[in-house]
Design a protein around this motif. Structure first.
Motif, PDB file in Angstrom:
ATOM      1  N   SER A 126      47.476  54.046  60.159  1.00 26.64           N
ATOM      2  CA  SER A 126      47.273  53.176  59.247  1.00 26.64           C
ATOM      3  C   SER A 126      46.235  53.621  58.113  1.00 26.64           C
ATOM      4  O   SER A 126      45.521  52.863  57.535  1.00 26.64           O
ATOM      5  CB  SER A 126      46.375  51.814  59.957  1.00 26.64           C
ATOM      6  N   ALA A 127      46.597  54.807  57.555  1.00 25.68           N
ATOM      7  CA  ALA A 127      45.829  55.418  56.453  1.00 25.68           C
ATOM      8  C   ALA A 127      46.174  54.786  55.170  1.00 25.68           C
ATOM      9  O   ALA A 127      47.582  54.712  55.100  1.00 25.68           O
ATOM     10  CB  ALA A 127      45.812  56.657  56.638  1.00 25.68           C
ATOM     11  N   PRO A 128      45.508  54.806  54.195  1.00 25.74           N
ATOM     12  CA  PRO A 128      45.917  54.687  52.822  1.00 25.74           C
ATOM     13  C   PRO A 128      46.245  56.121  52.111  1.00 25.74           C
ATOM     14  O   PRO A 128      46.032  57.318  52.638  1.00 25.74           O
ATOM     15  CB  PRO A 128      44.409  54.155  52.191  1.00 25.74           C
ATOM     16  N   ALA A 129      47.234  56.096  51.191  1.00 25.89           N
ATOM     17  CA  ALA A 129      47.534  57.218  50.550  1.00 25.89           C
ATOM     18  C   ALA A 129      46.652  57.628  49.250  1.00 25.89           C
ATOM     19  O   ALA A 129      46.540  58.849  49.007  1.00 25.89           O
ATOM     20  CB  ALA A 129      48.978  57.048  50.381  1.00 25.89           C
ATOM     21  N   ARG A 130      46.079  56.582  48.532  1.00 20.24           N
ATOM     22  CA  ARG A 130      45.386  56.841  47.308  1.00 20.24           C
ATOM     23  C   ARG A 130      44.051  55.883  47.383  1.00 20.24           C
ATOM     24  O   ARG A 130      44.118  54.785  48.346  1.00 20.24           O
ATOM     25  CB  ARG A 130      46.330  56.390  46.293  1.00 20.24           C
ATOM     26  N   TRP A 131      43.048  56.225  46.700  1.00 18.48           N
ATOM     27  CA  TRP A 131      42.114  55.511  46.707  1.00 18.48           C
ATOM     28  C   TRP A 131      42.192  54.222  45.608  1.00 18.48           C
ATOM     29  O   TRP A 131      43.048  54.219  44.791  1.00 18.48           O
ATOM     30  CB  TRP A 131      40.974  56.299  46.024  1.00 18.48           C
ATOM     31  N   TYR A 132      41.257  53.438  45.728  1.00 28.13           N
ATOM     32  CA  TYR A 132      40.778  52.331  44.901  1.00 28.13           C
ATOM     33  C   TYR A 132      41.919  51.228  44.837  1.00 28.13           C
ATOM     34  O   TYR A 132      42.309  50.418  43.977  1.00 28.13           O
ATOM     35  CB  TYR A 132      40.656  52.771  43.509  1.00 28.13           C
ATOM     36  N   TYR A 133      42.650  51.167  45.995  1.00 28.54           N
ATOM     37  CA  TYR A 133      44.023  50.120  46.236  1.00 28.54           C
ATOM     38  C   TYR A 133      43.281  48.851  46.252  1.00 28.54           C
ATOM     39  O   TYR A 133      42.432  48.570  47.294  1.00 28.54           O
ATOM     40  CB  TYR A 133      44.621  50.725  47.499  1.00 28.54           C
ATOM     41  N   ARG A 134      43.818  47.833  45.607  1.00 22.31           N
ATOM     42  CA  ARG A 134      43.153  46.535  45.872  1.00 22.31           C
ATOM     43  C   ARG A 134      44.638  45.349  45.800  1.00 22.31           C
ATOM     44  O   ARG A 134      44.271  44.351  45.505  1.00 22.31           O
ATOM     45  CB  ARG A 134      42.393  45.969  44.502  1.00 22.31           C
ATOM     46  N   GLY A 135      45.778  46.113  46.328  1.00 26.01           N
ATOM     47  CA  GLY A 135      46.922  44.944  46.173  1.00 26.01           C
ATOM     48  C   GLY A 135      47.096  44.224  47.191  1.00 26.01           C
ATOM     49  O   GLY A 135      48.000  43.270  47.173  1.00 26.01           O
ATOM     50  N   THR A 136      46.101  44.165  48.339  1.00 24.94           N
ATOM     51  CA  THR A 136      46.315  42.861  49.253  1.00 24.94           C
ATOM     52  C   THR A 136      44.870  42.307  49.295  1.00 24.94           C
ATOM     53  O   THR A 136      43.995  42.843  48.756  1.00 24.94           O
ATOM     54  CB  THR A 136      46.518  43.735  50.470  1.00 24.94           C
ATOM     55  N   ALA A 137      44.992  41.067  49.956  1.00 26.47           N
ATOM     56  CA  ALA A 137      43.547  40.300  49.871  1.00 26.47           C
ATOM     57  C   ALA A 137      42.575  40.768  50.852  1.00 26.47           C
ATOM     58  O   ALA A 137      41.499  41.011  50.425  1.00 26.47           O
ATOM     59  CB  ALA A 137      43.887  38.789  50.356  1.00 26.47           C
ATOM     60  N   PRO A 138      42.923  41.521  51.801  1.00 22.10           N
ATOM     61  CA  PRO A 138      41.807  42.259  52.824  1.00 22.10           C
ATOM     62  C   PRO A 138      41.365  43.429  52.157  1.00 22.10           C
ATOM     63  O   PRO A 138      40.196  43.496  52.205  1.00 22.10           O
ATOM     64  CB  PRO A 138      42.728  42.814  53.910  1.00 22.10           C
ATOM     65  N   MET A 139      42.085  44.153  51.158  1.00 17.57           N
ATOM     66  CA  MET A 139      41.577  45.163  50.489  1.00 17.57           C
ATOM     67  C   MET A 139      40.581  44.724  49.326  1.00 17.57           C
ATOM     68  O   MET A 139      39.496  45.454  48.882  1.00 17.57           O
ATOM     69  CB  MET A 139      42.262  46.224  49.872  1.00 17.57           C
ATOM     70  N   ARG A 140      40.844  43.591  48.712  1.00 24.95           N
ATOM     71  CA  ARG A 140      40.044  43.039  47.574  1.00 24.95           C
ATOM     72  C   ARG A 140      38.690  42.558  48.123  1.00 24.95           C
ATOM     73  O   ARG A 140      37.698  42.767  47.730  1.00 24.95           O
ATOM     74  CB  ARG A 140      40.669  41.988  47.097  1.00 24.95           C
ATOM     75  N   ARG A 141      38.815  42.069  49.505  1.00 25.17           N
ATOM     76  CA  ARG A 141      37.518  41.398  50.156  1.00 25.17           C
ATOM     77  C   ARG A 141      36.708  42.944  50.618  1.00 25.17           C
ATOM     78  O   ARG A 141      35.396  42.959  50.542  1.00 25.17           O
ATOM     79  CB  ARG A 141      37.817  40.981  51.593  1.00 25.17           C
ATOM     80  N   LEU A 142      37.389  44.188  50.938  1.00 27.15           N
ATOM     81  CA  LEU A 142      36.878  45.197  51.213  1.00 27.15           C
ATOM     82  C   LEU A 142      36.024  45.800  50.204  1.00 27.15           C
ATOM     83  O   LEU A 142      34.812  46.380  50.220  1.00 27.15           O
ATOM     84  CB  LEU A 142      37.636  46.340  51.772  1.00 27.15           C
ATOM     85  N   HIS A 143      36.668  45.802  48.853  1.00 29.59           N
ATOM     86  CA  HIS A 143      36.059  46.270  47.575  1.00 29.59           C
ATOM     87  C   HIS A 143      34.922  45.454  47.354  1.00 29.59           C
ATOM     88  O   HIS A 143      33.821  46.048  46.977  1.00 29.59           O
ATOM     89  CB  HIS A 143      37.162  46.358  46.786  1.00 29.59           C
ATOM     90  N   TRP A 144      34.927  44.326  47.714  1.00 33.78           N
ATOM     91  CA  TRP A 144      33.722  43.278  47.376  1.00 33.78           C
ATOM     92  C   TRP A 144      32.676  43.702  48.229  1.00 33.78           C
ATOM     93  O   TRP A 144      31.427  44.061  47.724  1.00 33.78           O
ATOM     94  CB  TRP A 144      34.034  41.921  47.472  1.00 33.78           C
ATOM     95  N   LEU A 145      32.826  44.058  49.692  1.00 33.06           N
ATOM     96  CA  LEU A 145      31.931  44.437  50.452  1.00 33.06           C
ATOM     97  C   LEU A 145      31.264  45.700  50.151  1.00 33.06           C
ATOM     98  O   LEU A 145      30.007  45.913  50.288  1.00 33.06           O
ATOM     99  CB  LEU A 145      32.664  44.564  51.851  1.00 33.06           C
ATOM    100  N   VAL A 146      32.167  46.703  49.559  1.00 28.81           N
ATOM    101  CA  VAL A 146      31.522  48.031  49.122  1.00 28.81           C
ATOM    102  C   VAL A 146      30.704  47.975  47.978  1.00 28.81           C
ATOM    103  O   VAL A 146      29.647  48.811  47.654  1.00 28.81           O
ATOM    104  CB  VAL A 146      32.654  48.863  49.333  1.00 28.81           C
ATOM    105  N   THR A 147      31.203  47.241  46.746  1.00 30.52           N
ATOM    106  CA  THR A 147      30.652  47.505  45.357  1.00 30.52           C
ATOM    107  C   THR A 147      29.547  46.484  45.071  1.00 30.52           C
ATOM    108  O   THR A 147      29.063  46.841  43.961  1.00 30.52           O
ATOM    109  CB  THR A 147      31.848  47.393  44.567  1.00 30.52           C
ATOM    110  N   ARG A 148      29.713  45.308  45.803  1.00 29.17           N
ATOM    111  CA  ARG A 148      28.527  44.414  45.525  1.00 29.17           C
ATOM    112  C   ARG A 148      27.295  44.306  46.281  1.00 29.17           C
ATOM    113  O   ARG A 148      27.538  44.578  47.674  1.00 29.17           O
ATOM    114  CB  ARG A 148      29.155  42.941  45.522  1.00 29.17           C
ATOM    115  N   PRO A 149      26.080  44.301  45.602  1.00 27.28           N
ATOM    116  CA  PRO A 149      24.824  44.076  46.517  1.00 27.28           C
ATOM    117  C   PRO A 149      24.826  43.199  47.791  1.00 27.28           C
ATOM    118  O   PRO A 149      24.631  43.508  48.713  1.00 27.28           O
ATOM    119  CB  PRO A 149      23.995  43.674  45.513  1.00 27.28           C
ATOM    120  N   ALA A 150      25.503  41.768  47.192  1.00 27.91           N
ATOM    121  CA  ALA A 150      25.734  40.873  48.282  1.00 27.91           C
ATOM    122  C   ALA A 150      26.665  41.146  49.509  1.00 27.91           C
ATOM    123  O   ALA A 150      26.432  40.988  50.612  1.00 27.91           O
ATOM    124  CB  ALA A 150      26.319  39.409  47.843  1.00 27.91           C
TER     125      ALA A 150
END
Length: 283
Positions: free
Chosen positions: A163-187
């Protein structure tokens, strides 16, 4: 590499092996981070060990599996313990918590410096006397085992990435958009710390690390298995297909019908198939 509290006995969550209790210690990475790690000698240890001449240690004739968990996992999570129990039927098992996760020190870099954590665990496994080391990673851990094998050639005998990603900064699915919020935002990082027991580094990557797709061609001739579910909600099938294409004919790709993402989606029967593949390829 140095360690502290070496040989500290693990508690009840790690007692999968009758008569051969696991041991728990803290490893020190090359950049000085303390990593919580557990060694389970495996269910077949009493059948496949012999004294190592001149020392009090043993040389295990069976391999050791080093398990790299996914983001927000840790060595005590039930899904990590289930994976460890499955592979203990094939050999010894080392599990550990990536930096920023569980009882390990530091902060998560979401797949970058985590290669150093895996390197410390692999070195520890070798130092325990195992001649064959197999790395198995899930999601973020899947990307880490690929990059570790590429950056540290010859240190492992087989690599399994699930279940690994092939490339970085992928935001094409809702779970990955939530993960990017978790990682990049102070909240989001506050939620990660208090909701998921994961401390996330606030700085962005600089430089951007080698991607999994860039790492895969460097792994040969080490045996490589890529596993991905066709119902993965995080990374769709273009990710494993990109990794397989980058392998250039080296390694195998298993596309699992109905499987979701990472450890929680890996059925017991799939873990058995992975264990069979690993011991047959690791020499």
């Amino acid at each position: 590499m140095s360690s502290s509290r070496a040989g500290h006995r693990a508690g009840s969550p790690h007692s999968e092996t009758d008569g051969h209790p696991p041991s728990r210690t803290f490893l020190r990475t090359a950049d000085g981070v303390s990593i919580d790690a557990v060694y389970d000698p495996g269910k077949v240890a009493h059948h496949t060990s012999r004294p190592l001449s001149g020392t009090g240690r043993t040389r295990s004739l069976h391999p050791v599996f080093v398990i790299a968990h996914g983001f927000t996992g840790d060595v005590d999570r039930p899904h990590v313990r289930r994976v460890a129990s499955a592979f203990s039927a094939y050999g010894a098992v080392v599990t550990f918590s990536f930096r920023g996760h569980g009882r390990s020190g530091g902060h998560s870099t979401v797949g970058d410096r985590e290669v150093l954590d895996l390197a410390a665990a692999v070195e520890w496994a070798r130092g325990l006397g195992h001649a064959r080391v197999i790395t198995v990673g899930f999601s973020m851990g899947g990307s880490v085992v690929l990059r570790h094998a590429a950056l540290h050639p010859g240190t492992v005998d087989a690599v399994v990435s699930v279940s690994a990603p092939a490339r970085w900064y992928y935001r094409g699915t809702a779970p990955m958009r939530r993960l990017h919020w978790l990682v990049t935002r102070p909240a989001g990082r506050l939620v990660g710390r208090y909701g998921f027991r994961t401390r996330i580094h606030r700085r962005e990557w600089n430089p951007v690390p080698l991607s999994p797709a860039e790492a895969v061609p460097r792994i040969a001739p080490t045996p490589l298995l890529l596993v991905h579910g066709d119902s993965d909600g995080y990374f769709p099938l273009d990710h494993p297909l990109m990794l397989a294409e980058a392998a250039g004919g080296h390694g195998e790709l298993w596309l699992e019908h109905g499987m979701g993402h990472a450890e929680n989606a890996a059925a017991d029967a799939l873990l058995v198939r992975i264990g069979d593949w690993a011991v047959s390829r690791a020499g």
